[in-house]
Write an enzyme that holds these catalytic residues in place. Structure first.
Site, PDB file in Angstrom:
ATOM      1  N   LYS A  70      28.835  15.190 -54.691  1.00  0.00           N
ATOM      2  CA  LYS A  70      28.900  16.636 -54.682  1.00  0.00           C
ATOM      3  C   LYS A  70      29.932  17.142 -55.696  1.00  0.00           C
ATOM      4  CE  LYS A  70      27.914  17.073 -49.703  1.00  0.00           C
ATOM      5  NZ  LYS A  70      26.729  17.943 -49.765  1.00  0.00           N
ATOM      6  N   ASP A  82      30.272  18.216 -41.557  1.00  0.00           N
ATOM      7  CA  ASP A  82      28.906  17.727 -41.633  1.00  0.00           C
ATOM      8  C   ASP A  82      28.504  16.921 -40.400  1.00  0.00           C
ATOM      9  OD1 ASP A  82      26.577  17.931 -43.067  1.00  0.00           O
ATOM     10  OD2 ASP A  82      26.900  16.098 -44.214  1.00  0.00           O
ATOM     11  N   ASP A 113      22.659  12.361 -51.327  1.00  0.00           N
ATOM     12  CA  ASP A 113      23.264  13.502 -50.634  1.00  0.00           C
ATOM     13  C   ASP A 113      22.307  14.102 -49.613  1.00  0.00           C
ATOM     14  OD1 ASP A 113      25.268  15.309 -50.015  1.00  0.00           O
ATOM     15  OD2 ASP A 113      24.665  16.739 -51.563  1.00  0.00           O
ATOM     16  N   GLU A 134      21.388  12.710 -46.896  1.00  0.00           N
ATOM     17  CA  GLU A 134      21.634  11.569 -46.012  1.00  0.00           C
ATOM     18  C   GLU A 134      21.438  11.893 -44.542  1.00  0.00           C
ATOM     19  OE1 GLU A 134      24.782  13.982 -44.949  1.00  0.00           O
ATOM     20  OE2 GLU A 134      24.008  13.626 -46.951  1.00  0.00           O
ATOM     21  N   ARG A 181      19.141  13.448 -42.903  1.00  0.00           N
ATOM     22  CA  ARG A 181      17.790  13.195 -42.403  1.00  0.00           C
ATOM     23  C   ARG A 181      17.533  11.699 -42.206  1.00  0.00           C
ATOM     24  NH1 ARG A 181      15.433  16.271 -47.456  1.00  0.00           N
ATOM     25  NH2 ARG A 181      17.403  17.314 -47.028  1.00  0.00           N
TER      26      ARG A 181
END
Length: 489
Positions: free
Chosen positions: A266, A277, A336, A338, A340
């Site tokens: 990122k 997150d 990124d 990740e 899911r």
């Protein structure tokens, strides 16, 4: 963990008004009508309260709003807070009024003159929710508010009505604490330990370690955490409050304790917010805490996948292919995307092991949902109208913004891979929807399912009605209401 400000319910005693330290909040109904104790308060203030009620400033106050009268003559209090709350106010307005009071509590204590207001319990809930403050990493003198006293005509009845709400506040605070914690504190070890400690509340808690996850075939989840020094884990929390043997509702949460983006790293600006997150896992944990504390008459299982997405020599790369617990292969186009991958394996495990009557997952999954809905609403995706409508109704009843988003085959087609069964991303356009379509591939036929993308609602940069800026705890209230309305015996 953070604990709610103590609130006591006391019979109205006009004699203590003159000597009460700190702040006094007084509820005023439409037209400026005052109860007996409020009229006594006005007399002590030498008519200043009634004069204010006749002013243009009071006329402009909307229901649930307030105005301070600083250092009122005749009182020891530092301020009298005039709160507009009509007798016919709904629960949301009463909570809003409580939030206004809770935002301005005094360290010397706060006296709330509610008298016979029918929404006194909801008012106390709003006070407790808004009085949250995350301070464990601040040094120096703590400025915690003093006790809050609600003066009401029927203290025992109001206390009884407010009792179940206390469990909700505890669950929300637990969620907020988890989301607010920095990643060097809330590692996968620490997160799992905090959840394990809830066995004291009656939850059955099990921690699955990496060797067990490998044996189960959770290649999608394990791939995300390969670049981290802290091991990936899955924590299973069971609450058996319903009929013995009845299938549970399954709640599944994404718990990425920090997300650098991995090799698809990122931008530096704003990356510090990626401590949040794990917000989906935090909400699941908060709901399970609430259910246990209020002894909910339902069977519910909460499962969270705890990982850290870091870039090092072992981290998975764009172009890698991983195999999920289901057996499907996934081409990792963007490391990124990740969350899911984590959810795919935990969703399949939840269905395979528990055969639930429905599955609801929560995740800070996509920036695309923020583009679509901002920070006002969570994106809601579902394959089952009945379960989805019940959730939306519960969210509306609790004042938690939620909006149903579309799904369809055209979005699913964007996940086709040249070398594997699917890709983990489907392009920028419709990104929140293609993420939901990816998850749907791991939902078994005929399984009612709701996916909640809370990327915009888990953490906000400005105060809200019931929370300071930072973690909101969004979802605990709505899911608790859904369980109470639809799944309790």
């Amino acid at each position: 963990m953070s604990h709610p400000v103590p609130i006591q319910f006391q019979a109205v005693d006009a004699e203590v008004l003159a000597k009460a330290p700190g702040r006094i909040a007084v509820l005023v109904a439409e037209g400026g009508s005052l109860g007996l104790a409020a009229r006594k308060l006005d007399k002590l203030m030498r008519g200043a309260l009634v004069r204010y009620l006749g002013s243009e400033a009071f006329a402009k106050l909307k229901p649930g709003e307030a105005q301070d009268l600083a250092w009122p003559a005749g009182l020891a209090a530092e301020a009298v807070q005039v709160v507009r709350l009509d007798k016919r106010a709904d629960a949301a307005t009463a909570r809003k009024a409580g939030g206004v009071i809770g935002k301005a509590l005094s360290k010397a204590g706060t006296l709330v003159l509610a008298e016979a207001h029918p929404r006194a319990a909801e008012l106390s809930f709003g006070i407790a929710m808004r009085a949250y403050d995350f301070t464990p990493h601040k040094t120096g003198e703590k400025t915690s508010p003093g006790p809050v006293t609600l003066m009401v005509n029927a203290p025992e009845a109001v206390a009884a009505a407010a009792g179940p709400m206390a469990a909700l506040v505890e669950g929300v605070f637990f969620t907020r604490d988890l989301v607010n914690e920095p990643a060097n504190v809330l590692t996968t070890f620490d997160f799992a330990a905090r959840l394990a400690a809830m066995h004291e509340l009656g939850l059955e808690v099990e921690i699955l370690e990496e060797d067990q996850l490998l044996h189960l075939g959770m290649g999608a989840l394990l791939g995300v955490g390969m670049g981290s020094e802290t091991p990936s884990k899955v924590v299973v929390m069971q609450w058996h409050g319903g009929k013995k043997g009845e299938a549970p509702l399954a709640l599944v949460g994404k718990g990425v304790v920090f997300d650098t983006g991995g090799i698809s790293i990122k931008p530096a600006a704003g990356m510090e917010e990626m401590t949040m997150d794990m917000g989906g896992a935090a909400v699941v944990a908060g709901v399970m805490r609430t259910l246990a504390m209020r002894k909910a008459k339902a069977n519910v299982v909460g499962l969270v996948g705890l990982v850290e997405n870091m870039p090092d020599g072992r981290a998975q790369r764009p172009g890698d292919v991983v195999k999920s617990m289901k057996g499907d292969t996934i081409e990792v186009i963007n490391t990124d995307a990740e969350g899911r991958l984590v959810l795919a394996d935990v969703l399949w495990y939840a269905q395979d092991r528990f055969k639930p009557k429905g599955v609801i997952d929560l995740a800070t999954l996509t920036g695309a949902i923020i583009v679509a809905l901002g920070h006002e609403n969570t994106g809601v995706f579902s394959n089952d109208d009945a379960l989805c409508d019940a959730f939306l109704k519960a969210a509306a009843a609790e004042g938690e913004g939620a909006w149903r988003m579309p799904m369809g085959q055209a979005y699913d087609d964007k996940l086709k891979s040249r070398i594997a069964d699917m890709m983990n991303v489907g392009g920028r356009d419709g990104g929140a929807i293609t993420a939901a379509q990816f998850l749907k591939r791991f939902i078994q036929p005929d399984m009612p399912w709701v996916h909640l993308d809370i990327a915009g609602t888990a953490l906000v940069k400005a105060d809200t009605t019931l929370a300071p800026k930072g973690a909101t705890g969004w979802g605990v209230l709505a899911l608790n209401r859904l369980i109470a309305d639809r799944f309790e015996a």
